[in-house]
Design a protein around this motif. Structure first.
Motif, short mmCIF file in Angstrom:
data_model
loop_
_atom_site.label_atom_id
_atom_site.label_comp_id
_atom_site.label_asym_id
_atom_site.label_seq_id
_atom_site.Cartn_x
_atom_site.Cartn_y
_atom_site.Cartn_z
N MET A 1 1.00 -1.12 -0.24
CA MET A 1 0.14 -0.22 -0.19
C MET A 1 0.76 1.08 0.00
N GLU A 2 0.35 2.03 -1.16
CA GLU A 2 1.17 3.51 -1.22
C GLU A 2 1.40 4.42 0.58
N PRO A 3 2.20 5.35 1.09
CA PRO A 3 2.24 5.82 2.11
C PRO A 3 0.76 6.31 2.06
N ARG A 4 0.66 7.01 1.09
CA ARG A 4 -0.68 7.98 1.33
C ARG A 4 -2.11 6.98 1.31
N PHE B 1 -1.82 6.77 4.78
CA PHE B 1 -1.80 7.11 5.80
C PHE B 1 -3.66 7.71 6.35
N VAL B 2 -4.05 8.26 4.82
CA VAL B 2 -5.36 7.62 4.66
C VAL B 2 -6.22 6.59 5.57
N GLU B 3 -5.76 5.59 5.42
CA GLU B 3 -6.47 4.43 6.19
C GLU B 3 -5.99 4.54 7.55
N ALA B 4 -4.82 5.16 8.18
CA ALA B 4 -4.66 5.86 9.92
C ALA B 4 -5.56 6.83 10.01
N VAL B 5 -5.60 7.79 9.54
CA VAL B 5 -6.55 9.13 10.06
C VAL B 5 -8.10 8.62 9.45
N ARG B 6 -7.82 8.25 9.00
CA ARG B 6 -9.67 7.87 8.88
C ARG B 6 -10.00 6.19 10.11
N ASP B 7 -9.15 5.40 10.88
CA ASP B 7 -9.48 5.11 11.76
C ASP B 7 -9.15 5.54 13.02
N GLY B 8 -8.90 6.79 12.96
CA GLY B 8 -7.74 7.27 14.11
C GLY B 8 -6.86 6.65 15.60
N GLN B 9 -5.88 5.98 13.58
CA GLN B 9 -4.83 5.15 14.47
C GLN B 9 -3.63 6.64 14.56
N GLU C 1 -1.23 7.20 15.94
CA GLU C 1 0.43 6.43 16.61
C GLU C 1 0.62 6.39 14.88
N ALA C 2 0.18 5.57 14.41
CA ALA C 2 0.25 5.15 12.53
C ALA C 2 0.23 6.47 12.22
N ALA C 3 0.08 7.08 12.02
CA ALA C 3 -0.48 8.33 11.50
C ALA C 3 0.89 8.97 11.95
N ALA C 4 1.20 9.35 13.14
CA ALA C 4 2.43 9.95 13.57
C ALA C 4 3.58 9.14 12.72
N ARG C 5 3.57 7.96 12.67
CA ARG C 5 4.71 8.28 12.56
C ARG C 5 5.00 7.95 10.30
N MET D 1 -5.69 13.29 17.02
CA MET D 1 -5.72 13.37 15.67
C MET D 1 -5.25 14.90 15.04
N VAL D 2 -6.86 15.82 15.62
CA VAL D 2 -6.43 17.08 15.36
C VAL D 2 -5.27 17.56 15.40
N ASP D 3 -4.49 17.42 16.69
CA ASP D 3 -3.79 17.62 17.27
C ASP D 3 -2.66 17.52 16.38
N LEU D 4 -1.80 16.86 16.02
CA LEU D 4 -1.28 15.87 15.11
C LEU D 4 -1.17 16.87 13.80
N LEU D 5 -1.97 16.41 13.39
CA LEU D 5 -2.31 17.28 11.88
C LEU D 5 -2.44 18.79 11.91
N LEU D 6 -2.89 19.49 13.40
CA LEU D 6 -2.01 20.55 13.63
C LEU D 6 -0.53 21.00 12.86
#
Length: 420
Positions: A1-4, A7-15, A17-21, A56-61
């Protein structure tokens, strides 16, 4: 699976730590953090706010997300404040999210609405997300009164779903009832949901044909948009007044509607509620009853599959409903696949449901399953199992493996190549 995609799956599923990595590892994700990579042309920050995840919001900001980004949805974009998470919305305002009249109406911010009224006399009918106006978002009587005092059109329809504020509030008796009391135009479904037998009588006296109304038909469509009337979502596709009254437990209204309804509607009610004894009694007296139903009425089979009413589907199949009957462009197997309902899919396959029949968007049952695994994501669904069932039954293989990770794994094992 491509990084993007990861990333979409991690954000969508509330993961978180995975999104941060992923954000730490890939510069392309940090650079594209405001891109519309999510459903409905939505950026990550809006998707995270919609899910209610402050972490997740804080991570993205922290990685440069624009707190005032909006989706690119054609009918009107959504921002971080246009979702039903009040505490998160107030936190986002503290972080710099800009309040528009729609968010102010939803959050009961009368001072902000007063400021908008001074700046723009037409603010009360300003289009926003989905082409809604502030009255669609209002959650209190005080806000409703303020908007109406400032010229809000009480029956203004949104752009995507062609539905009024009262119709959007059909499952909120307090708001819906108050809007009707303030002059909103009622309809037969609204009257039933309010449990207002007098209003039902009044509407039927004005137009007896209302007893045959169907969600998804006539006035209960989205007009020029293909978004579907809001009742598709807050009530259910192709409900009739009789079925809705029975489904919501308004027995007095249901009895009255039944006494006024033709045989076919009473039969459909019995089928839809899995009342085998009553349905079979009607069939014994009228053996051609199923054949006399219109294609739209036979589509109740697909509606029941979408609503995951297994016993109702079993009853209708035994009664002779065509297994590939369609509702709003989908067969029952399409609908079962989209929900990942393995028991339903198995039953339909046993009755000869078509594996190749395309839905109105061109996809067969297998592609419907893959799409559902990404966009419906029913928590009760087993999309990998449904994929396996469809393949075992002889479904054509797609050109590329797509869908959620478990679905792709099944497809790859079946010899489908990985997507480019």
């Amino acid at each position: 699976m491509e990084p993007r995609e990861r990333f979409v799956e991690a954000v969508r599923d509330g993961q978180v730590e995975a999104a941060a990595r992923l954000l730490e590892e890939y510069e392309s994700l940090r650079e594209g953090v405001n891109e519309p990579w999510f459903s409905f042309d939505t950026p990550a920050i809006v998707a995270a706010a919609a899910s209610g995840s402050r972490a997740m919001v804080d991570l993205l900001l922290a990685h440069g997300a624009d707190i005032n980004a909006r989706s690119g949805w054609w009918a009107g974009g959504f921002g971080v404040l246009h979702h039903d998470h009040r505490e998160l919305s107030r936190y986002l305002i503290e972080r710099g999210a800009e309040v528009d009249p729609h968010a102010a109406a939803a959050l009961g911010m009368l001072d902000a609405l007063r400021a908008f009224a001074l700046e723009d006399p037409g603010f009360a009918n300003r289009r926003g997300p989905d082409g809604q106006v502030p009255l669609h978002f209002a959650t209190s009587k005080a806000v409703i009164d303020f908007l109406l005092e400032h010229g809000a059109d009480i029956d203004r329809r949104d752009v995507d779903h062609g539905s009024t504020p009262a119709q959007w509030a059909a499952n909120d008796p307090e708001k819906c009832g108050y809007l009707v009391a303030r002059g909103a135009k009622p309809d037969i479904f609204m009257a039933i949901l309010l449990g207002d037998e007098a209003l039902v009588d009044k509407l039927l006296a004005e137009d007896p044909g209302r007893i045959g109304a169907r969600i998804g038909e006539g006035e209960f469509t989205s007009g020029e948009s293909d978004g579907g009337h809001i009742y598709d979502y807050v009530i259910g596709r192709t409900f009739t007044p009789l079925f809705l009254a029975a489904h919501r437990g308004h027995s007095g209204i249901a009895a009255k509607l039944a006494s006024l309804s033709p045989l076919g509607q009473r039969f459909l009610l019995a089928c839809g509620t899995a009342d085998a004894e009553r349905a079979q009694a009607m069939l014994r007296e009228h053996p051609d009853l199923v054949a006399s139903l219109s294609p739209g009425e036979q589509g109740l089979l697909a509606d029941a599959a979408w609503e995951q009413r297994l016993e109702a589907v079993r009853l209708m199949l035994a009664a002779g409903f065509p297994v590939d009957a369609r509702s709003q462009g989908f067969t029952a197997l399409h609908r079962a696949a989209m929900r990942g309902n393995a028991a339903m899919a198995r039953l339909l396959l046993e009755h000869g449901a078509s594996l190749r029949e395309p839905n109105d968007y061109g996809g067969n049952a297998l592609s419907s399953c893959g799409w559902g695994s990404l966009h419906i994501r029913d928590p009760r669904g087993d999309y990998a199992e449904v994929t396996s069932l469809l393949l075992a039954a002889g479904s054509p293989l797609p050109d590329q493996a797509s869908g959620s990770e478990p679905v792709r794994e099944v497809l790859l094992r079946a010899g489908v190549r990985e997507a480019d």
